[in-house]
Write a protein that holds these residues in place. Structure first.
Motif, mmCIF file in Angstrom:
data_model
loop_
_atom_site.group_PDB
_atom_site.id
_atom_site.type_symbol
_atom_site.label_atom_id
_atom_site.label_comp_id
_atom_site.label_asym_id
_atom_site.label_seq_id
_atom_site.Cartn_x
_atom_site.Cartn_y
_atom_site.Cartn_z
ATOM 1 N N ALA A 34 21.834 -2.635 3.464
ATOM 2 C CA ALA A 34 20.709 -2.184 2.650
ATOM 3 C C ALA A 34 19.547 -3.156 2.787
ATOM 4 C CB ALA A 34 21.126 -2.075 1.183
ATOM 5 N N ILE A 35 18.344 -2.651 2.493
ATOM 6 C CA ILE A 35 17.174 -3.511 2.367
ATOM 7 C C ILE A 35 16.474 -3.175 1.058
ATOM 8 C CG2 ILE A 35 16.864 -3.676 4.876
ATOM 9 C CD1 ILE A 35 14.373 -1.871 4.522
ATOM 10 N N ILE A 36 15.679 -4.108 0.579
ATOM 11 C CA ILE A 36 14.908 -3.924 -0.646
ATOM 12 C C ILE A 36 13.431 -3.995 -0.289
ATOM 13 C CG2 ILE A 36 14.311 -4.936 -2.882
ATOM 14 C CD1 ILE A 36 17.198 -6.088 -2.931
ATOM 15 N N ILE A 37 12.660 -3.007 -0.717
ATOM 16 C CA ILE A 37 11.202 -3.032 -0.562
ATOM 17 C C ILE A 37 10.613 -3.075 -1.966
ATOM 18 C CG2 ILE A 37 9.174 -1.871 0.372
ATOM 19 C CD1 ILE A 37 10.961 -0.516 2.423
ATOM 20 N N GLU A 38 10.117 -4.230 -2.351
ATOM 21 C CA GLU A 38 9.690 -4.502 -3.732
ATOM 22 C C GLU A 38 8.697 -5.651 -3.707
ATOM 23 O OE1 GLU A 38 8.766 -4.891 -7.145
ATOM 24 O OE2 GLU A 38 10.606 -3.697 -7.404
ATOM 25 N N ASP A 39 7.509 -5.447 -4.297
ATOM 26 C CA ASP A 39 6.492 -6.497 -4.224
ATOM 27 C C ASP A 39 6.638 -7.558 -5.310
ATOM 28 O OD1 ASP A 39 5.693 -4.786 -6.283
ATOM 29 O OD2 ASP A 39 3.564 -5.150 -5.943
ATOM 30 N N GLU A 40 7.404 -7.274 -6.363
ATOM 31 C CA GLU A 40 7.633 -8.282 -7.397
ATOM 32 C C GLU A 40 8.861 -9.097 -6.996
ATOM 33 O OE1 GLU A 40 7.858 -6.425 -11.206
ATOM 34 O OE2 GLU A 40 6.004 -5.304 -10.915
ATOM 35 N N LYS A 41 8.615 -10.286 -6.484
ATOM 36 C CA LYS A 41 9.698 -11.068 -5.884
ATOM 37 C C LYS A 41 10.815 -11.438 -6.862
ATOM 38 C CE LYS A 41 6.934 -12.686 -2.011
ATOM 39 N NZ LYS A 41 6.424 -13.823 -1.232
ATOM 40 N N ILE A 50 7.679 1.994 -5.482
ATOM 41 C CA ILE A 50 6.627 2.922 -5.080
ATOM 42 C C ILE A 50 5.302 2.208 -4.854
ATOM 43 C CG2 ILE A 50 5.244 4.898 -5.814
ATOM 44 C CD1 ILE A 50 7.735 5.946 -7.236
ATOM 45 N N GLN A 51 4.904 1.413 -5.837
ATOM 46 C CA GLN A 51 3.594 0.778 -5.762
ATOM 47 C C GLN A 51 3.754 -0.661 -5.288
ATOM 48 O OE1 GLN A 51 1.295 1.541 -9.258
ATOM 49 N NE2 GLN A 51 -0.594 1.517 -8.091
ATOM 50 N N LEU A 52 3.305 -0.935 -4.068
ATOM 51 C CA LEU A 52 3.392 -2.267 -3.488
ATOM 52 C C LEU A 52 2.031 -2.946 -3.563
ATOM 53 C CD1 LEU A 52 5.604 -1.390 -0.381
ATOM 54 C CD2 LEU A 52 6.346 -2.221 -2.631
ATOM 55 N N SER A 53 1.999 -4.220 -3.203
ATOM 56 C CA SER A 53 0.773 -5.004 -3.371
ATOM 57 C C SER A 53 -0.382 -4.475 -2.525
ATOM 58 C CB SER A 53 1.042 -6.467 -3.018
ATOM 59 O OG SER A 53 1.539 -6.577 -1.693
ATOM 60 N N ASP A 54 -0.078 -3.843 -1.374
ATOM 61 C CA ASP A 54 -1.147 -3.370 -0.481
ATOM 62 C C ASP A 54 -1.165 -1.855 -0.329
ATOM 63 O OD1 ASP A 54 1.269 -3.316 0.854
ATOM 64 O OD2 ASP A 54 0.475 -4.033 2.757
ATOM 65 N N GLY A 55 -0.559 -1.145 -1.264
ATOM 66 C CA GLY A 55 -0.606 0.313 -1.209
ATOM 67 C C GLY A 55 0.687 0.945 -1.680
ATOM 68 N N LEU A 56 0.761 2.280 -1.584
ATOM 69 C CA LEU A 56 1.976 2.997 -1.955
ATOM 70 C C LEU A 56 2.985 2.926 -0.814
ATOM 71 C CD1 LEU A 56 0.517 6.203 -3.634
ATOM 72 C CD2 LEU A 56 1.407 4.152 -4.748
ATOM 73 N N SER A 57 4.247 2.794 -1.159
ATOM 74 C CA SER A 57 5.285 2.670 -0.129
ATOM 75 C C SER A 57 5.396 3.929 0.722
ATOM 76 C CB SER A 57 6.633 2.353 -0.773
ATOM 77 O OG SER A 57 6.990 3.362 -1.713
ATOM 78 N N PHE A 58 4.860 5.057 0.235
ATOM 79 C CA PHE A 58 4.894 6.279 1.037
ATOM 80 C C PHE A 58 4.158 6.099 2.362
ATOM 81 C CE2 PHE A 58 4.714 8.111 -3.435
ATOM 82 C CZ PHE A 58 6.086 8.147 -3.553
#
Length: 251
Positions: free
Chosen positions: A3-10, A54-62
């Motif tokens: 698995a991987i995690i995509i999340e801007d809040e570290k 969904i909401q990352l630091s530089d845009g939506l993860s979509f």
């Protein structure tokens, strides 16, 4: 299962990684932005499962999946309201509302393991989800805490806390009145409750509030020492592995 995690809040990403590893899920990578994720997907084999904010630091993860073909199952991790997320059940393995509950996470993992989708069969309709989220809501963080003082309950506003820290297996809030109050929680539980704009975990023992930092001093072994306005009971040292993230947070 990889698995991987995509999340801007570290801090939230680190907590999720720790919980997943306790459930025997191999988290190979944590990604924090659209740009970083795009580069990673272009150069690595896609995992079995993605935990996707969904909401990352530089845009939506979509935007990641507008540019690449999704080859992984997805569990959304988000602060969006439950009503808007009903469609997610049709388009993903599951969704988890922040702060993520450990029991809910375990159920989502079990759901994935029971389902075991083939990568060729995975289909997520991001356009439908984007329509549902056209009016995003603001993420809510905890604004106040309570502490028992004798026979009384004291209300502590989050913006009045200079630091949260652990000592002798207790968790304390050091406030602007120069006092420390014992809380019925742990630093780990605070990870998903504190606003990352205000609070940063500088070490295993301390969170600090950016509005109450009085001074930052270079310290030994490439570390930093923080002085707060009132709290001076202990030295607050930014651990070496967190110095880079701390400097980015300050900006």
């Amino acid at each position: 299962m990889k698995a991987i995690i995509i999340e801007d809040e570290k801090p939230a990403a680190r907590r999720l990684k720790r919980l997943l590893e306790e459930m025997n899920v191999d988290v190979s990578t944590m990604l924090h932005s659209v740009g970083e994720s795009l580069e990673w997907f272009h150069n690595n084999e896609h995992p079995d499962l993605i935990f996707l904010d969904i909401q990352l630091s530089d845009g939506l993860s979509f935007e990641i999946f507008d540019a690449i073909e999704v080859k992984s199952a997805i569990i959304f991790t988000t602060a969006y309201d439950e009503y808007a997320l009903q469609a997610f059940k049709l388009n993903s393995i599951d969704y988890l509302l922040k702060p993520i509950d450990e029991d809910d996470l375990e159920k989502a993992i079990k759901k994935y393991r029971d389902f075991k989708p083939e990568k060729e069969q995975i289909s997520v309709d991001f356009e439908d989800i984007k329509k549902l989220l056209s009016n995003p809501i603001e993420r809510e963080y905890k604004k106040r805490f309570t502490a028992r003082v004798g026979q009384h309950i004291k209300i502590i506003n989050a913006d009045e806390v200079e630091s949260f820290y652990s000592e002798n297996k207790g968790t304390y809030a050091a406030t602007i009145d120069g006092r420390s109050y014992l809380l019925d929680t742990t630093l780990e539980n605070l990870e998903g409750e504190l606003s990352p704009q205000l609070f940063f975990r500088v070490s295993r023992k301390f969170y600090v509030n950016i509005n109450h930092i009085n001074d930052i001093i270079s310290y030994t072994n490439s570390r930093l020492k923080i002085k707060l306005n009132r709290f001076n009971d202990q030295e607050i040292i930014v651990s070496r592995e967190r110095v880079k993230d701390f400097k980015l947070w300050l900006e």
